[in-house]
Every structure is written in structure tokens, then in C-alpha cells.
Design a protein around this motif. Structure first.
Motif, PDB file in Angstrom:
ATOM      1  N   ASP A   1      10.237  30.154 -30.501  1.00  0.00           N
ATOM      2  CA  ASP A   1      11.131  31.765 -30.215  1.00  0.00           C
ATOM      3  C   ASP A   1       9.808  31.802 -28.799  1.00  0.00           C
ATOM      4  OD1 ASP A   1      12.840  32.064 -31.451  1.00  0.00           O
ATOM      5  OD2 ASP A   1      11.511  32.942 -32.706  1.00  0.00           O
ATOM      6  N   THR A   2       8.146  31.298 -29.165  1.00  0.00           N
ATOM      7  CA  THR A   2       7.715  31.854 -27.965  1.00  0.00           C
ATOM      8  C   THR A   2       8.418  30.318 -26.493  1.00  0.00           C
ATOM      9  OG1 THR A   2       5.420  31.450 -29.672  1.00  0.00           O
ATOM     10  CG2 THR A   2       5.430  31.197 -27.375  1.00  0.00           C
ATOM     11  N   LEU A   3       8.230  29.295 -27.267  1.00  0.00           N
ATOM     12  CA  LEU A   3       8.719  28.654 -25.661  1.00  0.00           C
ATOM     13  C   LEU A   3      10.055  29.609 -25.000  1.00  0.00           C
ATOM     14  CD1 LEU A   3       6.790  26.678 -27.166  1.00  0.00           C
ATOM     15  CD2 LEU A   3       8.280  24.975 -26.979  1.00  0.00           C
ATOM     16  N   SER A   4      11.160  29.942 -26.080  1.00  0.00           N
ATOM     17  CA  SER A   4      12.501  30.473 -25.204  1.00  0.00           C
ATOM     18  C   SER A   4      11.408  31.897 -24.730  1.00  0.00           C
ATOM     19  CB  SER A   4      12.874  30.890 -26.185  1.00  0.00           C
ATOM     20  OG  SER A   4      13.932  29.767 -27.138  1.00  0.00           O
ATOM     21  N   TYR A   5      10.776  32.164 -25.221  1.00  0.00           N
ATOM     22  CA  TYR A   5      10.035  33.592 -24.330  1.00  0.00           C
ATOM     23  C   TYR A   5       9.709  33.547 -23.133  1.00  0.00           C
ATOM     24  CZ  TYR A   5       6.616  37.950 -24.191  1.00  0.00           C
ATOM     25  OH  TYR A   5       5.951  38.773 -24.167  1.00  0.00           O
ATOM     26  N   ILE A   6       8.884  32.327 -22.722  1.00  0.00           N
ATOM     27  CA  ILE A   6       8.600  31.954 -21.539  1.00  0.00           C
ATOM     28  C   ILE A   6       9.886  31.708 -20.526  1.00  0.00           C
ATOM     29  CG2 ILE A   6       7.066  29.898 -20.707  1.00  0.00           C
ATOM     30  CD1 ILE A   6       5.527  30.201 -23.209  1.00  0.00           C
ATOM     31  N   SER A   7      10.384  30.902 -21.256  1.00  0.00           N
ATOM     32  CA  SER A   7      11.644  30.703 -20.387  1.00  0.00           C
ATOM     33  C   SER A   7      12.210  32.321 -19.580  1.00  0.00           C
ATOM     34  CB  SER A   7      12.377  29.748 -20.560  1.00  0.00           C
ATOM     35  OG  SER A   7      12.327  28.064 -21.479  1.00  0.00           O
ATOM     36  N   TRP A   8      12.420  32.407 -20.698  1.00  0.00           N
ATOM     37  CA  TRP A   8      13.234  34.030 -20.557  1.00  0.00           C
ATOM     38  C   TRP A   8      12.749  34.946 -19.071  1.00  0.00           C
ATOM     39  CZ3 TRP A   8      11.756  39.302 -20.761  1.00  0.00           C
ATOM     40  CH2 TRP A   8      12.992  40.191 -20.725  1.00  0.00           C
ATOM     41  N   TYR A   9      11.119  35.360 -19.289  1.00  0.00           N
ATOM     42  CA  TYR A   9      10.650  35.840 -18.459  1.00  0.00           C
ATOM     43  C   TYR A   9      10.546  34.779 -17.383  1.00  0.00           C
ATOM     44  CZ  TYR A   9       7.819  39.234 -19.774  1.00  0.00           C
ATOM     45  OH  TYR A   9       8.233  40.884 -20.667  1.00  0.00           O
ATOM     46  N   VAL A  10      10.290  33.176 -17.050  1.00  0.00           N
ATOM     47  CA  VAL A  10      10.845  33.133 -15.985  1.00  0.00           C
ATOM     48  C   VAL A  10      12.126  33.059 -14.593  1.00  0.00           C
ATOM     49  CG1 VAL A  10      10.873  31.167 -14.531  1.00  0.00           C
ATOM     50  CG2 VAL A  10       8.954  31.328 -16.320  1.00  0.00           C
ATOM     51  N   GLN A  11      13.092  32.618 -15.470  1.00  0.00           N
ATOM     52  CA  GLN A  11      14.693  33.198 -15.619  1.00  0.00           C
ATOM     53  C   GLN A  11      14.239  35.436 -14.465  1.00  0.00           C
ATOM     54  OE1 GLN A  11      17.042  32.237 -19.184  1.00  0.00           O
ATOM     55  NE2 GLN A  11      16.456  29.961 -18.680  1.00  0.00           N
ATOM     56  N   LEU A  12      14.416  35.574 -15.594  1.00  0.00           N
ATOM     57  CA  LEU A  12      13.844  36.863 -14.849  1.00  0.00           C
ATOM     58  C   LEU A  12      13.364  37.067 -13.465  1.00  0.00           C
ATOM     59  CD1 LEU A  12      15.079  39.764 -16.869  1.00  0.00           C
ATOM     60  CD2 LEU A  12      12.933  39.709 -17.189  1.00  0.00           C
ATOM     61  N   SER A  13      12.851  36.801 -13.402  1.00  0.00           N
ATOM     62  CA  SER A  13      11.735  37.213 -12.372  1.00  0.00           C
ATOM     63  C   SER A  13      12.513  36.632 -11.210  1.00  0.00           C
ATOM     64  CB  SER A  13      10.425  35.889 -12.357  1.00  0.00           C
ATOM     65  OG  SER A  13      11.156  34.643 -12.273  1.00  0.00           O
ATOM     66  N   GLY A  14      13.715  35.587 -11.097  1.00  0.00           N
ATOM     67  CA  GLY A  14      14.352  34.696 -10.084  1.00  0.00           C
ATOM     68  C   GLY A  14      13.906  33.311  -9.579  1.00  0.00           C
ATOM     69  N   LEU A  15      12.970  33.070 -10.389  1.00  0.00           N
ATOM     70  CA  LEU A  15      12.540  31.327  -9.963  1.00  0.00           C
ATOM     71  C   LEU A  15      13.778  30.368 -10.300  1.00  0.00           C
ATOM     72  CD1 LEU A  15       9.882  30.436  -8.807  1.00  0.00           C
ATOM     73  CD2 LEU A  15       9.367  30.386 -10.941  1.00  0.00           C
ATOM     74  N   THR A  16      13.423  29.583  -9.506  1.00  0.00           N
ATOM     75  CA  THR A  16      14.890  28.700  -9.775  1.00  0.00           C
ATOM     76  C   THR A  16      14.626  27.717 -10.227  1.00  0.00           C
ATOM     77  OG1 THR A  16      14.216  28.091  -7.799  1.00  0.00           O
ATOM     78  CG2 THR A  16      15.887  29.577  -7.001  1.00  0.00           C
ATOM     79  N   PHE A  17      13.415  27.527 -10.412  1.00  0.00           N
ATOM     80  CA  PHE A  17      12.843  26.349 -11.747  1.00  0.00           C
ATOM     81  C   PHE A  17      11.756  26.610 -12.545  1.00  0.00           C
ATOM     82  CE2 PHE A  17       9.953  26.730  -8.407  1.00  0.00           C
ATOM     83  CZ  PHE A  17       8.514  26.141  -8.918  1.00  0.00           C
ATOM     84  N   ASP A  18      11.284  25.971 -13.635  1.00  0.00           N
ATOM     85  CA  ASP A  18      10.538  26.617 -14.458  1.00  0.00           C
ATOM     86  C   ASP A  18       9.225  25.446 -14.219  1.00  0.00           C
ATOM     87  OD1 ASP A  18       9.337  27.201 -17.054  1.00  0.00           O
ATOM     88  OD2 ASP A  18      10.827  27.070 -18.176  1.00  0.00           O
ATOM     89  N   PRO A  19       8.575  26.548 -13.674  1.00  0.00           N
ATOM     90  CA  PRO A  19       6.701  25.228 -13.701  1.00  0.00           C
ATOM     91  C   PRO A  19       6.176  25.004 -15.280  1.00  0.00           C
ATOM     92  CG  PRO A  19       6.320  27.986 -13.587  1.00  0.00           C
ATOM     93  CD  PRO A  19       8.061  27.744 -13.825  1.00  0.00           C
ATOM     94  N   PHE A  20       6.709  25.473 -16.363  1.00  0.00           N
ATOM     95  CA  PHE A  20       5.878  25.356 -17.556  1.00  0.00           C
ATOM     96  C   PHE A  20       7.204  23.857 -18.232  1.00  0.00           C
ATOM     97  CE2 PHE A  20       5.184  29.903 -16.326  1.00  0.00           C
ATOM     98  CZ  PHE A  20       3.250  29.205 -16.938  1.00  0.00           C
TER      99      PHE A  20
END
Length: 319
Positions: free
Chosen positions: A198-217
Motif C-alpha cells: 500500500d505504501t508503494l501504491s500510495y506514492i504512485s497515487w500522489y504522483v498521478q494526482l499531481s498530473g506528472l506524466t511519469f513516475d520518478p520513483f
């Protein structure tokens, strides 16, 4: 500098240090079911829901989610975070009454004002939802009796009323001293940290919510963040945001393990410095107490010497 940072990542505001849009919150399958369960209870009459847990686990976020999702046409939601003074008997009633009828008392009584507020809501056919954060401040039996009286008042006035108490892990210790409150509890939930997945998903969720088109993590970076944060959302946010700042300063668009470890060292050094400052304050406090005790001892010795001197003089005069 912050503008350059936001421009570098092509975002409008920091990813992990931002206010979430209304109704937006990270929910895995378990949390989604549980939060909906809590929402149903809150919307029902005469319910008491208790949410407790350590700091940074998202308790206050849940209260804001409920506050934002309740229909204002059918529910009057009052949310407050208790100060120590408001946790005293009658303390939070004044603010509740100000909210309900615009005055803290009616005919010299807080409860008259509360009753009038209940009457107005009943006429409007609206359900009162009271959300109290930092409820562990309710330390005295008398303060808890105010909660019980609110329930009794809502019943006698036939006003729909539900209560959500939110606090740290000591909240249950406060509640269990009141048998009247214990029997009213509809749900008691101690908020756990996120697990690794869930922590991994949580980080990805925040990145997606920001509108960033790629995941830097990448996955390894997220696993490192989980390892150091132990799944506490507030600490995850703190580490992740600092990692993005470090990547920006290095002019790279990925967060690697070396960056994470560097950030952790910085955070630890700051934490250690705070711990040392706290230890120094404690040491100084003990030192001051010792000096005070020594002064008290010296004062007592002086008084004893004076008494002994008086006794000696008295004896001499007698002889």
C-alpha cells in the motif's frame, strides 16, 4: 527557487506537501470499505465512532474527507480540534453553540443555547454531525459527561445526532472510564500504518494526482521509502518530497536509492539535533531543579541554625 522546482517537475504545487482536492484521498480496498462503513455510521442517528492511532497516520484526513462528503442540505457538520481549555467541562460547548445559533449562551446557560440549536436543526430536518479531533484531551469524567448529555439532549429533543471522536492512542483510555459512553460505541478503530504494497501504491497515487506524466520513483526507491517510514503516511510524504527536491538540485528526473539515503541522513541529523536540544533542555531543567532544591535545603538549614541559635541563647539566659 520554489518556482524553478515546480517548473522542473512540470507541476503546479509540491506533490507530497499539498492540500488534497475535496473528496480526494488514498484508499486501498480495505480502507475504502472501512471508510464507507464509518461514513454510514456517521450518517445514522445516535452513533458514536472512535478513531485512534499514532501521529501521521491519516486520522485528521479522514475527518476532512467525511466533512467534505456529507450533504450540507441534510447534514450540519461541525468539526473542531480541542485545545486543553476546550477539553474542560463545558469547554467545547461554547464554540458549538456559536456555530449553531451565533451565541455561546442563552438565558445564562450553555445548554439552553445547545437545546435551541437542536430545535432549529430539527425544524430544518437536518442531522447534526459533531467531529472532535484531539479528543484525547477529554481527560476528566466531567468533560465526558458533557458528551453523554449531548446524546440525552438529542434524544429528548428528537434531533438526529452522531459523534465522531478522533485522537491519539490514549483516546480509548479516556473513553473506557465512562461506562455510559462505552455502551454507545458503534465502532472503535485504531488506524494502522500502511503495509509495503500500500505504501508503494500510495506514492504512485500522489504522483498521478499531481498530473506528472511519469513516475520518478522506481520500485526499489519506493521500497526504500517504506523501509525508512514504516508505512506512516506523513513520514512517507516528508521523505518523498525531500527526495524530489534533491533530484531537482542534482538536475536529474529520477529518484534513486542514493538520493533517498542522503535525504534520510539529513532528516536523521535534524531529528538528532532536536533530540539533543530536548535532552539539553531536560538537563537544564534538572539542573535548575537541583539548584532550587539546594536553595531550599540551604534555607532550611539557615532556619534550623537560627532556631538552634535561639534555643542556645534561651538556654544560656536560663542558666
Amino acid at each position: 527557487m520554489n518556482e524553478n522546482y515546480l517548473k522542473f517537475w512540470n507541476i503546479e504545487e509540491p506533490i507530497f506537501q499539498r492540500f488534497l482536492p475535496k473528496g480526494k484521498v488514498f484508499l486501498n480496498d480495505h480502507l475504502s470499505k472501512l471508510w464507507k462503513h464509518i461514513l454510514i455510521l456517521v450518517e445514522q442517528n445516535q452513533t458514536l465512532t472512535i478513531i485512534s492511532g499514532g501521529p501521521g497516520r491519516g486520522k485528521t484526513l479522514l475527518t476532512h474527507w467525511i466533512y467534505g462528503i456529507l450533504d450540507p442540505m441534510t447534514h450540519e457538520c461541525y468539526m473542531t480540534s480541542l485545545s486543553k481549555n476546550e477539553a474542560l467541562p463545558g469547554g467545547f460547548l461554547s464554540r458549538l453553540n456559536e456555530f449553531l445559533i451565533g451565541k455561546s449562551e442563552l438565558n445564562g446557560s450553555r445548554w439552553n443555547a445547545t437545546a435551541e440549536g437542536f430545535n432549529q436543526l430539527r425544524v430544518e430536518n437536518r442531522h447534526l454531525v459533531l467531529i472532535i479531533d484531539a479528543a484525547e484531551q477529554l481527560q476528566s469524567p466531567e468533560a465526558l459527561e458533557d458528551i453523554i448529555y449531548l446524546y440525552n439532549l438529542s434524544r429528548t429533543s428528537q434531533q438526529a445526532f452522531s459523534l465522531l471522536l478522533v485522537g491519539d492512542s490514549t483516546l480509548w483510555d479516556r473513553i473506557k472510564i465512562s461506562p455510559e459512553l462505552r455502551v454507545r460505541i458503534s465502532l472503535l478503530w485504531n488506524v494502522p500504518p500502511l503495509n509495503e504494497a500500500d505504501t508503494l501504491s500510495y506514492i504512485s497515487w500522489y504522483v498521478q494526482l499531481s498530473g506528472l506524466t511519469f513516475d520518478p520513483f522506481d520500485r526499489e526507491a519506493k521500497e526504500k521509502i517504506y523501509y525508512f517510514s514504516q508505512g506512516i503516511p506523513a513520514i512517507v510524504n516528508l521523505i518523498a518530497e525531500n527526495c524530489l527536491i534533491e533530484a531537482f538540485l542534482l538536475n536529474i528526473d529520477t529518484v534513486n536509492v542514493a538520493i533517498i539515503e542522503n535525504v534520510i541522513q539529513m532528516l536523521k541529523s535534524g531529528s538528532n539535533r532536536k533530540a539533543e536540544q530536548k535532552k539539553e533542555r531536560s538537563r537544564q531543567s534538572k539542573h535548575n531543579q537541583v539548584n532550587l532544591n539546594n536553595r531550599n535545603i540551604s534555607s532550611k538549614e539557615k532556619e534550623r541554625d537560627e532556631v538552634d541559635g535561639e534555643n542556645l541563647s534561651f538556654s544560656l539566659r536560663d542558666s
